[in-house]
Design an enzyme around this catalytic site. Sequence first.
Site, PDB file in Angstrom:
ATOM      1  N   ASP A  23      58.106  49.942  43.560  1.00 18.66           N
ATOM      2  CA  ASP A  23      57.052  50.400  42.637  1.00 18.66           C
ATOM      3  C   ASP A  23      56.013  51.164  43.446  1.00 18.66           C
ATOM      4  O   ASP A  23      55.948  51.046  44.678  1.00 18.66           O
ATOM      5  CB  ASP A  23      56.399  49.199  41.938  1.00 18.66           C
ATOM      6  CG  ASP A  23      55.309  49.633  40.959  1.00 18.66           C
ATOM      7  OD1 ASP A  23      55.580  50.503  40.105  1.00 18.66           O
ATOM      8  OD2 ASP A  23      54.181  49.113  41.043  1.00 18.66           O
ATOM      9  N   SER A  24      55.157  51.885  42.736  1.00 16.06           N
ATOM     10  CA  SER A  24      54.065  52.594  43.408  1.00 16.06           C
ATOM     11  C   SER A  24      53.117  51.604  44.089  1.00 16.06           C
ATOM     12  O   SER A  24      52.407  51.978  45.015  1.00 16.06           O
ATOM     13  CB  SER A  24      53.289  53.429  42.388  1.00 16.06           C
ATOM     14  OG  SER A  24      52.766  52.582  41.382  1.00 16.06           O
ATOM     15  N   CYS A  30      59.275  50.816  38.161  1.00 17.74           N
ATOM     16  CA  CYS A  30      58.093  51.632  37.890  1.00 17.74           C
ATOM     17  C   CYS A  30      58.505  52.611  36.795  1.00 17.74           C
ATOM     18  O   CYS A  30      59.474  53.363  36.966  1.00 17.74           O
ATOM     19  CB  CYS A  30      57.697  52.380  39.161  1.00 17.74           C
ATOM     20  SG  CYS A  30      56.378  53.577  38.951  1.00 17.74           S
ATOM     21  N   GLU A  59      45.159  47.776  40.281  1.00 18.37           N
ATOM     22  CA  GLU A  59      45.558  47.932  41.688  1.00 18.37           C
ATOM     23  C   GLU A  59      44.428  47.490  42.632  1.00 18.37           C
ATOM     24  O   GLU A  59      44.672  47.058  43.743  1.00 18.37           O
ATOM     25  CB  GLU A  59      45.955  49.408  41.915  1.00 18.37           C
ATOM     26  CG  GLU A  59      46.703  49.727  43.157  1.00 18.37           C
ATOM     27  CD  GLU A  59      48.187  49.347  43.159  1.00 18.37           C
ATOM     28  OE1 GLU A  59      48.774  49.449  44.219  1.00 18.37           O
ATOM     29  OE2 GLU A  59      48.766  48.919  42.129  1.00 18.37           O
ATOM     30  N   CYS A  63      54.206  50.077  31.458  1.00 13.97           N
ATOM     31  CA  CYS A  63      53.720  50.270  32.823  1.00 13.97           C
ATOM     32  C   CYS A  63      53.746  48.885  33.450  1.00 13.97           C
ATOM     33  O   CYS A  63      53.231  47.920  32.861  1.00 13.97           O
ATOM     34  CB  CYS A  63      52.300  50.823  32.829  1.00 13.97           C
ATOM     35  SG  CYS A  63      51.601  50.895  34.493  1.00 13.97           S
ATOM     36  N   HIS A 113      52.190  47.560  35.688  1.00 19.25           N
ATOM     37  CA  HIS A 113      50.893  46.965  36.028  1.00 19.25           C
ATOM     38  C   HIS A 113      50.255  46.253  34.829  1.00 19.25           C
ATOM     39  O   HIS A 113      49.358  45.441  35.000  1.00 19.25           O
ATOM     40  CB  HIS A 113      49.914  48.036  36.509  1.00 19.25           C
ATOM     41  CG  HIS A 113      50.175  48.528  37.899  1.00 19.25           C
ATOM     42  ND1 HIS A 113      51.299  49.230  38.243  1.00 19.25           N
ATOM     43  CD2 HIS A 113      49.439  48.400  39.038  1.00 19.25           C
ATOM     44  CE1 HIS A 113      51.240  49.537  39.530  1.00 19.25           C
ATOM     45  NE2 HIS A 113      50.127  49.041  40.043  1.00 19.25           N
TER      46      HIS A 113
HETATM   47  N1  DGL Z   1      53.478  50.675  37.618  1.00 19.70           N
HETATM   48  C1  DGL Z   1      53.858  52.016  37.379  1.00 19.70           C
HETATM   49  C2  DGL Z   1      54.554  52.215  36.056  1.00 19.70           C
HETATM   50  O1  DGL Z   1      55.217  51.317  35.580  1.00 19.70           O
HETATM   51  C3  DGL Z   1      52.895  53.118  37.606  1.00 19.70           C
HETATM   52  C4  DGL Z   1      51.571  52.897  38.105  1.00 19.70           C
HETATM   53  C5  DGL Z   1      51.019  54.121  38.793  1.00 19.70           C
HETATM   54  O2  DGL Z   1      51.263  54.214  39.982  1.00 19.70           O
HETATM   55  O3  DGL Z   1      50.384  54.965  38.138  1.00 19.70           O
HETATM   56  O4  DGL Z   1      54.500  53.279  35.494  1.00 19.70           O
END
Ligand code: DGL
Length: 276
Positions: A6-7, A69, A153, A187, A189
């Site tokens: 993931d990012s 992600c 984050e 997402c 997150h």
């Molecule tokens: N967690 C990531 C997603 O599911 C992206 C978060 C990001 O880096 O903008 O899209």
Amino acid sequence: MIGFFDSGFGGLTIMRAAVRVLPEYDYLYLGDNARAPYGGRSSKEILRFTIEAVEYLFSAGCMLIVVACNTASAEALRRVQQDYLPRRVPGRRVLGIVRPSAEEIARRRFRSVGIMATEGVVASNIYGEELSVLAPCVKVFQQACPGLVPLVESGRAGDPEAERLVAEYLDMLISRGPSLDAVLLACTHFPLLGDLFKKEAPPSVEILDQGAVVAVGLQDYLRRHPEIERHLGRQSRRSFVTTGAACHFNDLARRFYGESVESRHDGIGEIVSLLS
Ligand code: DGL
């Protein structure tokens, strides 16, 4: 190993669900925290970062990688699967999380769904495309939520700002799709804001979390692909790598993963050098 990428921290919510369903396997997580968030970055950059991450995880011994992600799945997965894999590492696999989530929406026969995601995912219309094939009758409303990933984050999911933004994004979504059956938190997150989404959404709207859906999809994939499954280590090992600071990762990762983790830092330079 099974690799998760993931990012930043978000993919830990997906790996956590996978580990719950498939505890026997060995896992390696890579969070590109140094370059997060990906949501507002160009497709070209996200493709490059994703290839670097995939390359890193394969070199570390992963047989199968889950791009945990949505942004990277939307912007890079097809190119990775179609161009990169057959040329560089035939026989290994990279899976995404958009397809199993769209399949779940189709299976549940919702009439109207909201997709809350990063700007990149909404701009790519990947959910619109997948659902137009899998569930052509479902109405899809999408809402970009650019302010949420930086808050999560940086460990500020509990701030009043997070509540204000979740309410604002939900209002914008519901003003366009007033009779939604469900909202997918598209997402990785956003599960950390799950309680806020539940509190702010109308009670008739079901909030869908991707972790469980992806975990069951992975279980099914391994059942159907013994040629991959038989190469996976089964010593229940979990390793964590971050391109950011390991101490910061360890501090926050618990909130996403549900237990404390001991990560190690691997720099972007080292990852990029694997490509040259
Ligand atoms: N967690 C990531 C997603 O599911 C992206 C978060 C990001 O880096 O903008 O899209």
